[in-house]
Design an enzyme around this catalytic site. Sequence first.
Site, PDB file in Angstrom:
ATOM      1  N   HIS A 210      -9.900   1.686   0.200  1.00 49.19           N
ATOM      2  CA  HIS A 210     -10.279   0.830   1.325  1.00 49.19           C
ATOM      3  C   HIS A 210     -11.789   0.596   1.406  1.00 49.19           C
ATOM      4  O   HIS A 210     -12.244  -0.212   2.229  1.00 49.19           O
ATOM      5  CB  HIS A 210      -9.781   1.430   2.636  1.00 49.19           C
ATOM      6  CG  HIS A 210      -8.349   1.117   2.930  1.00 49.19           C
ATOM      7  ND1 HIS A 210      -7.312   1.719   2.256  1.00 49.19           N
ATOM      8  CD2 HIS A 210      -7.769   0.248   3.804  1.00 49.19           C
ATOM      9  CE1 HIS A 210      -6.162   1.248   2.712  1.00 49.19           C
ATOM     10  NE2 HIS A 210      -6.409   0.360   3.636  1.00 49.19           N
TER      11      HIS A 210
ATOM     12  N   GLU B 114       0.822  -1.210   0.000  1.00 51.53           N
ATOM     13  CA  GLU B 114       0.000   0.000   0.000  1.00 51.53           C
ATOM     14  C   GLU B 114       0.856   1.260   0.000  1.00 51.53           C
ATOM     15  O   GLU B 114       0.580   2.217  -0.737  1.00 51.53           O
ATOM     16  CB  GLU B 114      -0.942  -0.011   1.206  1.00 51.53           C
ATOM     17  CG  GLU B 114      -2.046  -1.046   1.094  1.00 51.53           C
ATOM     18  CD  GLU B 114      -2.926  -1.121   2.323  1.00 51.53           C
ATOM     19  OE1 GLU B 114      -3.912  -1.870   2.297  1.00 51.53           O
ATOM     20  OE2 GLU B 114      -2.631  -0.425   3.323  1.00 51.53           O
TER      21      GLU B 114
END
Length: 294
Positions: A186, A153
Amino acid sequence: MRKLYKHFYSMASSSCGNEIFACILLSFLYVGSLYIWTGSRGRDHPSTIKKRCASVFFMTIISPFFVVYFLNEETREKATLPQLLGIRYDGVILSAILPLLLTVILFLGPIIQNHQNIPLNSTLLIYLQPRYWYNSSQNPIWWRNQVVAPFSEEFTFRACMLPLLLQCLSPMSAIFVAPLFFGIAHLHHAIDRVKLGLPFTTVVIVSFFQFVYTSLFGFYSAFLFLRTGQFLPLFIVHAFCNHMGLPEIRELFNKPEKQRNKLVAFHALGLIAWYLLLFPLTEPSWYSNELYSL
């Protein structure tokens, strides 16, 4: 309606159009890579974790190609690709220590709260035991939360996106724009919550809260990247935050008054100390950062 269309058209055709498109595409590919595997098993099933880890590993390989493709000539002349991505030796040791120390200070309250019944030195001793690390290494969820997710990420959403956004945005603007892609990415967890049978209202509330929290963390991580010019602290700080989890605010206010006041004081002390040390501990010269400035 025509005015609204013109507004979005002007945004798309602005000087940032290519960079924004690249970041959106990277976000879409990252999240999409998690769902190329069919199956009804949950996200915490070992099989699902292994497949998704393979997907994001693939993303860490192809993400730099997006950077190369969308870089302009001015940026290419400033530094090599590894330097733009924050991969360099100068200042790397301090970058592994000081940003983590800064983040530990921020979590002073939660750390004290989590160790009220367990001496802090006992916990530290646990981390020094080989058995702890061996047991952790046998747990796929630990690998996902502490290694794979933080690394992939931060690499995709910070190290690869920020150099592109800085081509058309000021450093301060880039800090606030880049985390939005991270927060939106997310939101895919809402799909997992729906599959678990959670009420729609609960899914919306939890997903919104997660978007806010991940975006706030993204601001902090982007700030560290621009101040240090290093990728390593982003990975370490992200892993630490995943290990700590969200502060238990509800549990805090359920404590007896005397105990609660003491914990609130530690939370406030950590936040104030973090704010005062934020710029001193991220002084760019300490990390030999001459590429990015803030």
